[in-house]
Design a protein around this motif. Structure first.
Motif, short mmCIF file in Angstrom:
data_model
loop_
_atom_site.label_atom_id
_atom_site.label_comp_id
_atom_site.label_asym_id
_atom_site.label_seq_id
_atom_site.Cartn_x
_atom_site.Cartn_y
_atom_site.Cartn_z
N THR A 134 0.83 -1.20 0.00
CA THR A 134 0.00 0.00 0.00
C THR A 134 0.86 1.25 0.00
N ASP A 145 -1.04 -4.65 5.00
CA ASP A 145 -1.04 -3.21 5.27
C ASP A 145 -1.27 -2.93 6.74
N SER A 184 4.02 2.30 6.38
CA SER A 184 4.79 1.13 5.98
C SER A 184 6.20 1.24 6.51
#
Length: 488
Positions: free
Chosen positions: A2, A80, A16
């Motif tokens: 993502t 994610d 992330s």
């Protein structure tokens, strides 16, 4: 993988592992409390897909306690989302006061390993990295604000302080928004002090004055203006001439008084009741409210033109539940303020302070500390000195996920301290509902329906869902729900 945009970082999508490397922000674990905080970093950025928490110096997050296994827990980025997995040591891993095997981390989750407590933040962990929990700065990290005398706190308060120092000398009207007990009047006093205005600061609580008296209190009156007016009275607005006027709970001001206040602000002239002429004033206006003034405008309960005049600068104060990294520093400062600075805070007492949700914020924390200090027969603050509201919340501390077996007691590790952590032997507690994953959280419609049913009582909603207040607040924050909408 993502892509995390700036907007996502702001509104809570997990960052992330490579977010910081790409110029974004990082998810991370922020230290809430440890007796050995000087051996730990204030914040640990989750900059790899897998990070171990443990006593081993090779772990990315090294917690040097005997109660912590060499490899105690694993934080991993899966898809994610960030997951936390306990690695099977005797003392376990806790999230929000419950032992877990594996759980998806949500923003503000409290993670305990041994006698160290962190909170998980989905983004912006690097903002906490320079601020130790005792108020000292990590070497090489400058503090953004340097002139505050009454506000205590780390990263979030430092940001607010830097804003205050910039806007205080400028003739801007300010709206301070925050829940009850977050320190709105303290901030107003700092604005006045830093403004260097030569007049006094005058404060009026708009919610505490009856509607039929607020105009005479604000603007004053002339002798004979009404029955009982046997002498002239200077109003609060005129008394603040060349100084600062704090209008507390401005959202509760009657519409008629709002219209007259707007006229005063536009003309810079006050007309006392019964007067045929006005007199010029020079005041800096600061407003405080725990209500959404924009929503009140839409409902016809607040004048939009007055809001536009007052809202030249808007400052939001975070509730204490959102800045628990400041609780140790605040506790030390508040104890010192009341001449209890010599008292030592034990681990069980501190554990309860960082776990409790503080619905009345710093004001409630201050009352709790004063009470505990008064009850103590020694120089130590212990769990037995906590008020009943805090002790009730701690009764379920140490429960387990329903699918987690009890742990063996033969492990050589030293168990963590704290009288609230009692291993559950046999069947899990009937009150220990398994933590919900994001997909199992109530929908916005379901949460709104529960808040409506319980008239905005967050604790009651939490009991119905088997969750602590802090989790209900997280869901409300996710959906952008204002609890005041549901309270009478």
């Amino acid at each position: 993988m993502t892509t995390i945009t700036a907007g996502m970082q702001q509104f809570g999508v997990p960052s992330s592992p490579d977010g910081a490397r790409r110029g974004g922000t990082s998810a991370g674990l922020v230290l809430l409390y440890s007796a050995d905080f000087e051996k730990l970093q204030p914040a640990y950025l989750l900059s790899a897909h897998q990070l171990y928490i443990g006593r081993d110096p090779a772990c990315a997050i090294c917690v040097p306690e005997r109660a912590v296994s060499r490899q105690h827990a694993l934080v991993a980025y899966v898809g994610d989302r960030w997951m936390l997995k306990d690695l099977g040591g005797a003392n376990g891993t806790m999230v929000d006061g419950r032992f877990i095997q594996e759980i998806e981390l949500e923003h503000q989750h409290e993670v305990r390993v041994g006698d160290t407590v962190f909170k998980f933040v989905q983004a912006g962990a690097e903002l906490f990295a320079g601020y130790r929990m005792d108020g000292e700065m990590v070497a090489g990290t400058p503090r953004r604000s340097t002139a505050l005398t009454e506000l205590a706190g780390g990263s979030q308060i430092d940001k607010i302080g830097a804003q205050l120092e910039r806007i205080a000398p400028v003739e801007l009207s300010v709206i301070i928004q925050g829940e009850s007990g977050t320190g709105k009047e303290v901030v107003a006093r700092e604005i006045h002090r830093l403004s260097h205005r030569r007049g006094p600061m005058q404060a009026v609580n708009c919610a505490a004055i009856p509607a039929n008296l607020i105009e005479s209190e604000l603007f004053g009156y002339k002798r004979g203006a009404f029955s009982g007016a046997d002498r002239d009275k200077l109003g609060i607005v005129a008394a603040a001439h060349t100084g600062t006027l704090l209008l507390d709970e401005i959202g509760d001001m009657p519409l008629e008084a709002q219209a007259k206040l707007l006229r005063v602000l536009q003309s810079k002239e006050v007309y006392p009741l019964g007067a045929t002429s006005g007199h010029k004033i020079d005041v800096r206006v600061v407003c405080a409210t725990n209500r959404d003034l924009g929503r009140l405008v839409k409902e016809g309960k607040f004048r939009g033109d007055l809001l536009a005049r007052l809202n030249e600068f808007h400052l939001s104060l975070p509730p204490l539940r959102d800045r628990k990294e400041d609780i140790y520093l605040l506790s030390r400062a508040l104890l010192a303020r009341h001449n209890f600075g010599h008292m030592r805070i034990t681990f069980p007492f501190m554990l309860a302070l960082v776990h409790y949700d503080w619905p009345y914020n710093v004001r409630e924390l201050e009352a709790c500390l004063k009470r505990a200090a008064a009850l103590s027969d020694s120089d130590q603050l212990e769990a037995k000195h906590l008020p009943e509201t805090v002790r009730e919340v701690m009764e379920s501390y140490g429960s387990r996920q329903s699918d987690e077996p009890p742990r063996a007691s033969s492990h050589p590790s030293t168990p963590p301290s704290g009288e609230f952590v009692v291993p559950q032997v046999g069947l899990p507690s009937e009150h220990a509902a398994p933590p919900r994953r994001r997909g199992q959280a109530p929908t916005e419609e379901e949460l709104r329906a529960l808040l409506t049913q319980h008239h905005g009582n967050v604790a009651a909603v939490g009991r119905e869902l088997g969750k602590e207040r802090m989790q209900i607040h997280r869901w409300m924050q996710r959906y952008g729900i204002d609890v005041d909408e549901f309270r009478a």
